[in-house]
Design a protein around this motif. Structure first.
Motif, mmCIF file in Angstrom:
data_model
loop_
_atom_site.group_PDB
_atom_site.id
_atom_site.type_symbol
_atom_site.label_atom_id
_atom_site.label_comp_id
_atom_site.label_asym_id
_atom_site.label_seq_id
_atom_site.Cartn_x
_atom_site.Cartn_y
_atom_site.Cartn_z
ATOM 1 N N PHE A 1 -21.085 -87.433 -50.484
ATOM 2 C CA PHE A 1 -20.221 -88.521 -50.911
ATOM 3 C C PHE A 1 -20.686 -89.111 -52.243
ATOM 4 O O PHE A 1 -20.234 -90.169 -52.640
ATOM 5 N N GLU A 2 -21.604 -88.439 -52.923
ATOM 6 C CA GLU A 2 -22.165 -88.986 -54.157
ATOM 7 C C GLU A 2 -21.176 -88.997 -55.317
ATOM 8 O O GLU A 2 -21.382 -89.721 -56.277
ATOM 9 N N HIS A 3 -20.114 -88.221 -55.230
ATOM 10 C CA HIS A 3 -19.147 -88.161 -56.329
ATOM 11 C C HIS A 3 -17.826 -88.819 -55.959
ATOM 12 O O HIS A 3 -16.769 -88.433 -56.465
ATOM 13 N N LEU B 1 -17.936 -87.208 -65.853
ATOM 14 C CA LEU B 1 -17.654 -87.473 -64.440
ATOM 15 C C LEU B 1 -18.903 -88.019 -63.730
ATOM 16 O O LEU B 1 -18.811 -88.968 -62.943
ATOM 17 N N ASP B 2 -20.062 -87.445 -64.034
ATOM 18 C CA ASP B 2 -21.313 -87.944 -63.446
ATOM 19 C C ASP B 2 -21.552 -89.387 -63.864
ATOM 20 O O ASP B 2 -22.012 -90.197 -63.048
ATOM 21 N N ALA B 3 -21.246 -89.714 -65.122
ATOM 22 C CA ALA B 3 -21.433 -91.091 -65.609
ATOM 23 C C ALA B 3 -20.548 -92.071 -64.813
ATOM 24 O O ALA B 3 -20.969 -93.197 -64.522
ATOM 25 N N LEU C 1 -9.337 -88.875 -69.699
ATOM 26 C CA LEU C 1 -9.541 -88.317 -71.029
ATOM 27 C C LEU C 1 -10.482 -87.121 -71.055
ATOM 28 O O LEU C 1 -10.408 -86.298 -71.963
ATOM 29 N N SER C 2 -11.364 -87.017 -70.077
ATOM 30 C CA SER C 2 -12.301 -85.901 -70.082
ATOM 31 C C SER C 2 -12.568 -85.422 -68.661
ATOM 32 O O SER C 2 -12.779 -86.229 -67.755
ATOM 33 N N LEU C 3 -12.570 -84.111 -68.508
ATOM 34 C CA LEU C 3 -12.954 -83.503 -67.239
ATOM 35 C C LEU C 3 -14.377 -82.945 -67.333
ATOM 36 O O LEU C 3 -14.823 -82.205 -66.464
#
Length: 185
Positions: free
Chosen positions: A25-27, A179-181, A172-174
């Motif tokens: 569930f970290e993402h 995504l980690d940020a 805007l970005s994949l």
């Protein structure tokens, strides 16, 4: 798209560690944002397809098709993936995926990747609808639909109709670092 693109999609799906993804569930934050991007992209495609269809793609009697449906069949009803790739995907999903919905989505992504460039030619440069959804699977995989929401434990996305998602702001970005940020915020 092409058989080569379809092969890449099957390789991406087959590389997912589904058990780890379904237990992680970290993402949740980035997965929810990717899901919103999928809904936005799928809605844009539905809007474009509606222009060429005399009947609505989704009406009250067909509301169960939104949001996870075989979009490629609406672009080109004759689209069929390479039979070996389809069999490879089915065998992998039968062994590793625990959800019928996941299987349906992965098969729809394979059909999408199997569309010919000619079938997509009349749609300009609309974005690939399944790219963000495959990233959801790669990053976390775990979601369920309940009470009008797509739930990622720590984050939820309102399901709504396709019309609710057409004007949403694009992601805007994949990029994985971006995504980690999101998940660190």
């Amino acid at each position: 798209m092409s058989d080569e693109h379809a092969k890449v999609v099957v390789e991406k799906i087959s590389a997912i560690d589904w058990r780890a993804a379904e237990e992680s569930f970290e993402h949740g934050t980035s997965s929810a944002r990717l899901m919103r991007e999928y809904l936005r992209r799928a809605a844009i495609w539905v809007q474009e397809l509606q222009k060429a269809q005399p009947d609505p793609l989704f009406d009250v009697a067909q509301s169960d098709r939104w949001p996870f449906f075989d979009l490629a069949r609406y672009v080109d009803p004759s689209v069929r993936p390479d039979s070996e790739l389809a069999a490879e995907l089915d065998a992998f999903l039968a062994e590793h995926s625990s959800s019928l919905l996941t299987g349906r989505i992965c098969r729809a992504a394979l059909n999408w990747a199997s569309l010919s460039p000619e079938a997509l030619a009349g749609f300009g440069d609309l974005p690939d609808p399944f790219e963000p959804l495959l990233l959801v699977f790669e990053r976390s995989g775990a979601f369920w639909i309940e009470n009008g929401f797509i739930d990622f434990v720590a984050s939820r996305v309102r399901l709504g109709s396709w019309e609710d998602h057409v004007a949403a702001a694009p992601l805007l970005s994949l990029d994985r670092a971006a995504l980690d940020a999101m998940d660190q915020e």
